[in-house]
Enzyme design. Structure first.
Site, PDB file in Angstrom:
ATOM      1  N   SER A  14      84.362-125.833 -22.395  1.00  0.00           N
ATOM      2  CA  SER A  14      83.296-125.994 -23.334  1.00  0.00           C
ATOM      3  C   SER A  14      83.463-125.612 -24.801  1.00  0.00           C
ATOM      4  O   SER A  14      84.469-124.565 -25.040  1.00  0.00           O
ATOM      5  CB  SER A  14      82.010-125.501 -22.982  1.00  0.00           C
ATOM      6  OG  SER A  14      81.481-126.358 -22.057  1.00  0.00           O
ATOM      7  N   ASN A  31      79.067-132.249 -17.386  1.00  0.00           N
ATOM      8  CA  ASN A  31      78.189-130.945 -17.524  1.00  0.00           C
ATOM      9  C   ASN A  31      77.958-130.520 -18.981  1.00  0.00           C
ATOM     10  O   ASN A  31      77.578-131.490 -19.596  1.00  0.00           O
ATOM     11  CB  ASN A  31      78.573-129.783 -16.613  1.00  0.00           C
ATOM     12  CG  ASN A  31      80.017-129.260 -16.647  1.00  0.00           C
ATOM     13  OD1 ASN A  31      80.956-129.913 -16.359  1.00  0.00           O
ATOM     14  ND2 ASN A  31      80.363-128.041 -17.048  1.00  0.00           N
ATOM     15  N   ASP A  32      78.117-129.559 -19.448  1.00  0.00           N
ATOM     16  CA  ASP A  32      77.799-128.846 -20.703  1.00  0.00           C
ATOM     17  C   ASP A  32      77.886-129.944 -21.810  1.00  0.00           C
ATOM     18  O   ASP A  32      78.914-130.570 -22.271  1.00  0.00           O
ATOM     19  CB  ASP A  32      78.392-127.967 -21.271  1.00  0.00           C
ATOM     20  CG  ASP A  32      78.870-126.671 -20.098  1.00  0.00           C
ATOM     21  OD1 ASP A  32      78.135-126.921 -19.093  1.00  0.00           O
ATOM     22  OD2 ASP A  32      79.556-125.837 -20.462  1.00  0.00           O
ATOM     23  N   ARG A  74      85.439-117.651 -22.964  1.00  0.00           N
ATOM     24  CA  ARG A  74      85.536-119.033 -23.288  1.00  0.00           C
ATOM     25  C   ARG A  74      84.131-119.706 -24.073  1.00  0.00           C
ATOM     26  O   ARG A  74      83.029-118.610 -24.330  1.00  0.00           O
ATOM     27  CB  ARG A  74      85.265-119.886 -21.740  1.00  0.00           C
ATOM     28  CG  ARG A  74      84.229-119.470 -20.893  1.00  0.00           C
ATOM     29  CD  ARG A  74      84.248-120.416 -19.541  1.00  0.00           C
ATOM     30  NE  ARG A  74      83.115-119.974 -18.407  1.00  0.00           N
ATOM     31  CZ  ARG A  74      83.240-118.914 -17.754  1.00  0.00           C
ATOM     32  NH1 ARG A  74      84.488-118.495 -17.620  1.00  0.00           N
ATOM     33  NH2 ARG A  74      82.517-118.801 -17.037  1.00  0.00           N
ATOM     34  N   ASP A  75      84.080-120.729 -24.279  1.00  0.00           N
ATOM     35  CA  ASP A  75      83.051-121.361 -24.814  1.00  0.00           C
ATOM     36  C   ASP A  75      82.586-121.101 -26.149  1.00  0.00           C
ATOM     37  O   ASP A  75      81.591-120.601 -26.767  1.00  0.00           O
ATOM     38  CB  ASP A  75      81.737-121.372 -24.081  1.00  0.00           C
ATOM     39  CG  ASP A  75      82.044-121.668 -22.753  1.00  0.00           C
ATOM     40  OD1 ASP A  75      82.843-122.555 -22.316  1.00  0.00           O
ATOM     41  OD2 ASP A  75      81.063-121.008 -21.862  1.00  0.00           O
ATOM     42  N   TRP A 102      83.030-132.212 -10.199  1.00  0.00           N
ATOM     43  CA  TRP A 102      83.419-131.249 -11.411  1.00  0.00           C
ATOM     44  C   TRP A 102      85.048-131.153 -11.005  1.00  0.00           C
ATOM     45  O   TRP A 102      85.507-130.971  -9.937  1.00  0.00           O
ATOM     46  CB  TRP A 102      83.021-130.296 -11.246  1.00  0.00           C
ATOM     47  CG  TRP A 102      83.109-129.277 -12.447  1.00  0.00           C
ATOM     48  CD1 TRP A 102      82.619-129.021 -13.755  1.00  0.00           C
ATOM     49  CD2 TRP A 102      84.662-128.404 -12.515  1.00  0.00           C
ATOM     50  NE1 TRP A 102      83.319-128.414 -14.598  1.00  0.00           N
ATOM     51  CE2 TRP A 102      84.437-127.962 -13.970  1.00  0.00           C
ATOM     52  CE3 TRP A 102      85.505-127.850 -11.520  1.00  0.00           C
ATOM     53  CZ2 TRP A 102      85.564-126.774 -14.321  1.00  0.00           C
ATOM     54  CZ3 TRP A 102      86.479-126.913 -11.951  1.00  0.00           C
ATOM     55  CH2 TRP A 102      86.415-126.537 -13.188  1.00  0.00           C
ATOM     56  N   GLU A 123      78.435-117.179 -20.432  1.00  0.00           N
ATOM     57  CA  GLU A 123      78.757-118.602 -20.925  1.00  0.00           C
ATOM     58  C   GLU A 123      77.875-119.127 -22.147  1.00  0.00           C
ATOM     59  O   GLU A 123      76.891-118.697 -22.125  1.00  0.00           O
ATOM     60  CB  GLU A 123      78.560-119.493 -19.780  1.00  0.00           C
ATOM     61  CG  GLU A 123      79.228-119.100 -18.322  1.00  0.00           C
ATOM     62  CD  GLU A 123      79.369-120.150 -17.214  1.00  0.00           C
ATOM     63  OE1 GLU A 123      80.284-120.271 -16.770  1.00  0.00           O
ATOM     64  OE2 GLU A 123      78.244-120.691 -17.047  1.00  0.00           O
ATOM     65  N   GLN A 165      81.469-132.002 -21.325  1.00  0.00           N
ATOM     66  CA  GLN A 165      82.320-131.744 -20.236  1.00  0.00           C
ATOM     67  C   GLN A 165      82.350-132.854 -19.233  1.00  0.00           C
ATOM     68  O   GLN A 165      81.116-133.288 -18.743  1.00  0.00           O
ATOM     69  CB  GLN A 165      81.764-130.718 -19.477  1.00  0.00           C
ATOM     70  CG  GLN A 165      82.096-129.138 -20.103  1.00  0.00           C
ATOM     71  CD  GLN A 165      83.657-128.946 -20.462  1.00  0.00           C
ATOM     72  OE1 GLN A 165      83.959-128.291 -19.469  1.00  0.00           O
ATOM     73  NE2 GLN A 165      84.037-129.376 -21.533  1.00  0.00           N
ATOM     74  N   TRP A 169      81.851-137.326 -13.688  1.00  0.00           N
ATOM     75  CA  TRP A 169      80.875-136.176 -13.633  1.00  0.00           C
ATOM     76  C   TRP A 169      80.562-135.823 -15.176  1.00  0.00           C
ATOM     77  O   TRP A 169      81.520-135.978 -16.091  1.00  0.00           O
ATOM     78  CB  TRP A 169      81.820-135.117 -12.978  1.00  0.00           C
ATOM     79  CG  TRP A 169      81.075-133.746 -13.256  1.00  0.00           C
ATOM     80  CD1 TRP A 169      81.609-132.935 -14.328  1.00  0.00           C
ATOM     81  CD2 TRP A 169      80.377-133.072 -12.447  1.00  0.00           C
ATOM     82  NE1 TRP A 169      81.149-131.654 -14.307  1.00  0.00           N
ATOM     83  CE2 TRP A 169      80.161-131.639 -13.155  1.00  0.00           C
ATOM     84  CE3 TRP A 169      79.775-133.086 -11.478  1.00  0.00           C
ATOM     85  CZ2 TRP A 169      79.256-130.746 -12.499  1.00  0.00           C
ATOM     86  CZ3 TRP A 169      78.726-132.198 -10.922  1.00  0.00           C
ATOM     87  CH2 TRP A 169      78.710-130.946 -11.703  1.00  0.00           C
TER      88      TRP A 169
HETATM   89  C1  FRU Z   1      79.306-123.694 -18.099  1.00  0.00           C
HETATM   90  C2  FRU Z   1      80.484-123.771 -17.965  1.00  0.00           C
HETATM   91  C3  FRU Z   1      81.404-123.118 -19.131  1.00  0.00           C
HETATM   92  C4  FRU Z   1      82.745-123.961 -19.091  1.00  0.00           C
HETATM   93  C5  FRU Z   1      82.290-125.182 -18.572  1.00  0.00           C
HETATM   94  C6  FRU Z   1      83.383-125.740 -17.561  1.00  0.00           C
HETATM   95  O1  FRU Z   1      78.691-124.905 -17.364  1.00  0.00           O
HETATM   96  O2  FRU Z   1      80.990-123.111 -16.646  1.00  0.00           O
HETATM   97  O3  FRU Z   1      81.228-121.761 -19.289  1.00  0.00           O
HETATM   98  O4  FRU Z   1      83.295-123.800 -20.224  1.00  0.00           O
HETATM   99  O5  FRU Z   1      81.425-125.048 -17.614  1.00  0.00           O
HETATM  100  O6  FRU Z   1      83.046-127.193 -17.220  1.00  0.00           O
END
Ligand code: FRU
Length: 568
Positions: free
Chosen positions: A209, A151-152, A277-278, A176, A320, A168, A149
């Site tokens: 992230s 993502n970001d 976060r992030d 996820w 985010e 990610q 998987w």
């Molecule tokens: C955005 C998010 C971020 C977090 C990450 C976790 O898609 O929710 O805020 O750090 O994905 O995978």
């Protein structure tokens, strides 16, 4: 907007690792064993493997529940992960590059009685490597991971001829879970090579992230001025809180050392919220800035050494994945504005003094559809000067052993429009290098345009650049297999359902640059003033092909390009 295959469960906290059930294993016994050097201890709560090969292969079945296992080895921090180990026939295999552990003993700790643990094996190759990138639903010119998987995008940074894309990643499954930072590098933002995982879950939490900078002045003390450190900031998700951590690399992102005094920020109590976060790092004058999403907006922290952070200010209204950068307006370096955005593609324009962002206008939206959690690259050489962005596209890949994709990298700029200054996004110029023009026409009627598009009906990868002229204030559309790629309604002033009014409000024309890949469609309207993305429908059976629709629509110009696959 999340499709079923992209549904994410709530972040899961550290489960149990039954340390008391662990027994010490006898290395001597282990080394004597032939079958992949694997052995069990007396209780079966550990499996020890002497690493001799590049990959560890783990069988996955989605009909099995996730179980908590932990991987550890001498000199490596323990890696707790939740894995669906197949008890019987696997749906697919995932692989972990363990070449850094060659000659060491890998200990897998698992709940007593776990079926399937003995099927984990090593090999010097990925057995089905030849089918990777050739799967039915594999995007052909967008970044996807070989397995698992994504993502970001995280830690986007350019260094010495390489663009680094961290992301990610759950390397253990196509859904996820277990957030790691995956890592890929590219010389041109399009042809990516996946490298071993950069950051993996640890005793603090999973790797959410974050971002990367080059510490040329060695403010952190992690490097030297001759070998400056690449410093990354990331969120560790502990299960009950989200804390900010840093790590550094002295070898172009190939390996990272986590800062021993992590976390560097723990602000759950301050915000009475676990949503902190992030971190996005940037340099401002003589100090470092971290933009952090906290509860209801973005906070600004400053530091002189990337390790000790001081809270400065907060702006409400974002969720985010922050980013903050300065851009010239209409290319004029004497007239700049700061752009602040969150994960959804909405942004504010304003001023930033190194501690506080003051909005001048907003919120606006630069991209709609599947785009999420976009981030821009740091350390782009001044001679290039571009603000380059990559974003996760929330498009699922059902039935595949990988899931999720990145959108095309785009260049962002600020342009004065009839509505004020706005952020414009267009594919980076490198994308042109993938495109070969295969036909160019002008002033076609609808039926003529439909006829010229006929040969492309089942094309996998295509770019279509078209300008439509509407003769009635109703709609003009381009469809592929019945799906609206472009749907301009001059009465409601909408494009694919979103409000849009061209620069000349009396114009009856609209232009679109449309990128079609196996699972995605990206559309850049009127030079990137409005852009959106969507999953490409993949109807079973007959393809209807491309059709132009509307009340006497004229196709003023049309150019079709083949787009080369980036996977050789
Ligand atoms: C955005 C998010 C971020 C977090 C990450 C976790 O898609 O929710 O805020 O750090 O994905 O995978």
């Amino acid at each position: 907007m999340f499709s079923n295959t992209l549904a994410r469960t709530a972040p899961c906290g550290p489960g149990f690792i039954n340390h008391t059930a662990m027994k010490n294993c006898k290395k001597a016994l282990l080394l004597a064993l032939p079958l992949l050097c694997a052995a069990y201890d007396a209780t079966g709560a550990q499996r020890l493997i002497e690493i001799t090969d590049k990959y560890l292969h783990i069988p996955v079945s989605h009909s099995c529940d996730r179980v908590r296992i932990s991987l550890s080895a001498d000199g490596m921090e323990a890696m707790p992960v939740n894995v669906r180990i197949a008890a019987g026939a696997p749906d697919y295999w995932v692989f972990k590059d363990v070449s850094a552990l060659k000659g060491k003993i890998l200990t897998i700790t698992y709940p007593d009685g776990l079926k399937g643990i003995d099927s984990i094996r090593q090999a010097s190759v990925i057995p089905d490597a030849d089918i990777i990138y050739k799967e039915t639903n594999r995007p052909q010119y967008h970044f996807t991971t070989r397995r698992g998987w994504i993502n970001d995008p995280n830690g986007l940074i350019y260094l010495d001829g390489e663009y680094h894309l961290f992301y990610q990643h759950n390397p253990y499954e196509r859904d996820w879970e277990n957030m790691h930072w995956g890592h890929a590098v590219s010389p041109d933002l399009l042809h990516w090579t996946e490298l071993p995982t950069a950051l993996h879950p640890d005793s603090i939490g999973t790797m959410f992230s974050g971002s990367a900078v080059m510490d040329y002045g060695n403010d952190s003390g992690f490097g030297t001025t001759d070998t400056p450190a690449m410093v990354v900031a990331y969120t560790a998700e502990t299960g009950e809180r989200q804390v900010q951590c840093i790590a550094y690399s002295l070898d172009h992102g190939r390996t990272f050392t986590k800062y021993a005094a992590n976390p560097v920020i723990d602000s759950k109590e301050k915000w009475n919220s676990r949503d902190t976060r992030d971190p996005k790092l940037l340099r401002y004058g003589d100090h470092w800035v971290m933009v952090l999403n906290e509860r209801d907006g973005h906070s600004f922290y400053t530091s002189t050494n990337l390790r000790d952070w001081t809270y400065k200010s907060h702006i409400v209204g974002f969720w985010e994945c922050p980013d903050l950068f300065e851009l010239p307006v209409d290319g004029d370096p004497a007239n700049t504005m700061w752009v602040l955005y969150g994960a959804s593609g909405t942004y504010m324009l304003g001023d930033f003094d190194g501690e506080r962002f003051t909005p001048r206008s907003g919120k606006h939206c630069y991209a709609r559809g599947t785009l999420y959690a976009a981030q821009t690259f740091s350390n782009i050489p001044a001679a290039d000067g571009r603000r380059i962005q990559m974003a996760w596209s929330r498009i699922g890949h059902p039935g595949m052993n990988f899931n999720g994709m990145m959108l095309l990298p785009t260049e962002l700029s600020l342009r004065t429009t009839k509505d004020g200054v706005r952020l414009v996004s267009v594919p980076v110029k490198e994308v042109e290098g993938l495109c070969t023009s295969v036909g160019k026409w002008s002033d076609l009627s609808q039926s003529e345009a439909n006829a010229v598009m006929e040969p492309f009906a089942s094309a996998d990868r295509l770019r279509i650049r078209a300008t439509l002229k509407l003769s009635h204030a109703t709609d003009g559309r381009i469809t592929l297999a019945g799906q609206n790629l472009l749907d301009y309604d001059l009465n409601g002033n909408t494009v694919n359902g979103w409000f849009y009014s061209p620069q000349d409000p009396t114009s009856t024309e609209i232009s679109a640059d449309i990128y079609i890949d196996r699972t995605s469609v990206e559309v850049f309207v009127d030079g990137g003033l409005h852009s959106f993305s969507m999953p490409r429908h993949l109807p079973a059976g007959k393809r209807e092909g491309f059709l132009f629709h509307g009340n006497n629509v004229t196709v003023r110009s049309l150019e079709v390009f083949d787009v080369a696959s980036v996977w050789k």
